[in-house]
Design an enzyme around this catalytic site. Structure first.
Site, PDB file in Angstrom:
ATOM      1  N   ALA A  33      39.934  -1.976-122.640  1.00  0.00           N
ATOM      2  CA  ALA A  33      39.376  -0.898-123.459  1.00  0.00           C
ATOM      3  C   ALA A  33      38.279  -0.180-122.679  1.00  0.00           C
ATOM      4  O   ALA A  33      38.088  -0.424-121.487  1.00  0.00           O
ATOM      5  CB  ALA A  33      38.831  -1.465-124.766  1.00  0.00           C
ATOM      6  N   ASN A  34      37.580   0.726-123.331  1.00  0.00           N
ATOM      7  CA  ASN A  34      36.429   1.397-122.706  1.00  0.00           C
ATOM      8  C   ASN A  34      35.392   1.697-123.776  1.00  0.00           C
ATOM      9  O   ASN A  34      35.585   1.384-124.948  1.00  0.00           O
ATOM     10  CB  ASN A  34      36.883   2.661-121.963  1.00  0.00           C
ATOM     11  CG  ASN A  34      37.504   3.685-122.892  1.00  0.00           C
ATOM     12  OD1 ASN A  34      36.822   4.240-123.757  1.00  0.00           O
ATOM     13  ND2 ASN A  34      38.799   3.923-122.746  1.00  0.00           N
TER      14      ASN A  34
END
Ligand code: CTP
Ligand code: CA
Length: 226
Positions: A33-34
């Protein structure tokens, strides 16, 4: 024509917006993810809806609520986001504000990956995700009349934004510095520049809601120009 005088400036227009991060599965319990919160993309969706547009918001996993007055399609991965965008088109305008994961795990393991006791970590092989903005930009029959991308950069902001503008066939790039000291990722403020063929426009540091409102007004001016 839509958006006539007196009415809401985006009445009769359809706008497709991507927002948030994507999650790319590694196994049933883990993902890549980010730090994107979705705040900027969701604020644009809310502002476009308030200006009278029909808004389809394709959102990755976020913790903020669906913006009022919009149709929200919730997705997890980049590939799901691309499919949802294609389904949502055609539109007058598309705004790709999502922080799409650039890579996904080559193999999405069907069982949780276990430590094998040797102390050696498993190799994570990555493959590149489809570029949603570039795919739409190069797709003549899907491409809206106004295609807007973002450029998240920590250095060489303008040069990188200009190359994204060309490479992805976007009309405008909203360039933002996402260095950790700016607090843009996850925060409520944003300092952006609008990069287009005609040059670079510097905007002051604003609330993400104010960036959204300005962008929506700029879009309405563009669409309603004779
Ligand atoms: N984008 C997209 N699909 C991807 C990657 C990016 O649609 N797989 C879009 C983003 O939503 C944004 C623009 O492309 O509108 C630029 O994203 P950014 O991450 O800044 O650019 P990249 O092309 O991924 O390049 P890099 O991350 O290497 O700077
Ligand atoms: Ca990227």
């Amino acid at each position: 024509k839509p958006g006539g005088a007196g009415g809401k400036p985006l009445a009769g227009r359809h706008i497709v917006i991507t927002s948030g991060p994507t999650h790319e599965p590694i196994d049933p319990v883990r993902y890549i993810a980010n730090r994107s919160s979705g705040k900027q993309g969701h604020a644009i969706a809310a502002a476009a809806a308030a200006a009278g547009a029909r808004v389809t918001l394709v959102s990755g996993p976020v913790t903020i609520p669906d913006p009022p007055g919009t149709e929200v399609i919730h997705v997890e991965s980049a590939r799901e986001m691309l499919q949802a965008v294609k389904t949502a088109l055609p539109a007058d305008v598309a705004i790709m504000a999502a922080a799409v994961a650039d890579w996904r795990s080559e193999n999405d393991a069907s069982q949780k990956i276990k430590k094998d006791g040797s102390g050696a970590p498993p190799a994570l092989c990555l493959v590149e995700n489809p570029d949603i903005l570039a795919t739409i930009g190069h797709h003549d029959s899907l491409r809206p009349m106004l295609l807007i991308g973002f450029a998240a950069e920590t250095q060489n902001l303008i040069e990188n934004a200009q190359s994204k503008l060309q490479r992805k066939r976007a009309d405008w790039i909203v360039a933002n510095d996402v260095s950790p000291n700016t607090g843009v990722m996850g925060g409520d403020r944003n300092t952006v520049r609008i990069v287009s063929k005609s040059g670079v426009e510097d905007w002051p540091e604003l609330d993400k809601a104010e960036v959204a409102l300005r962008l929506v007004n700029r879009i309405a001016d563009f669409l309603n120009a004779d």
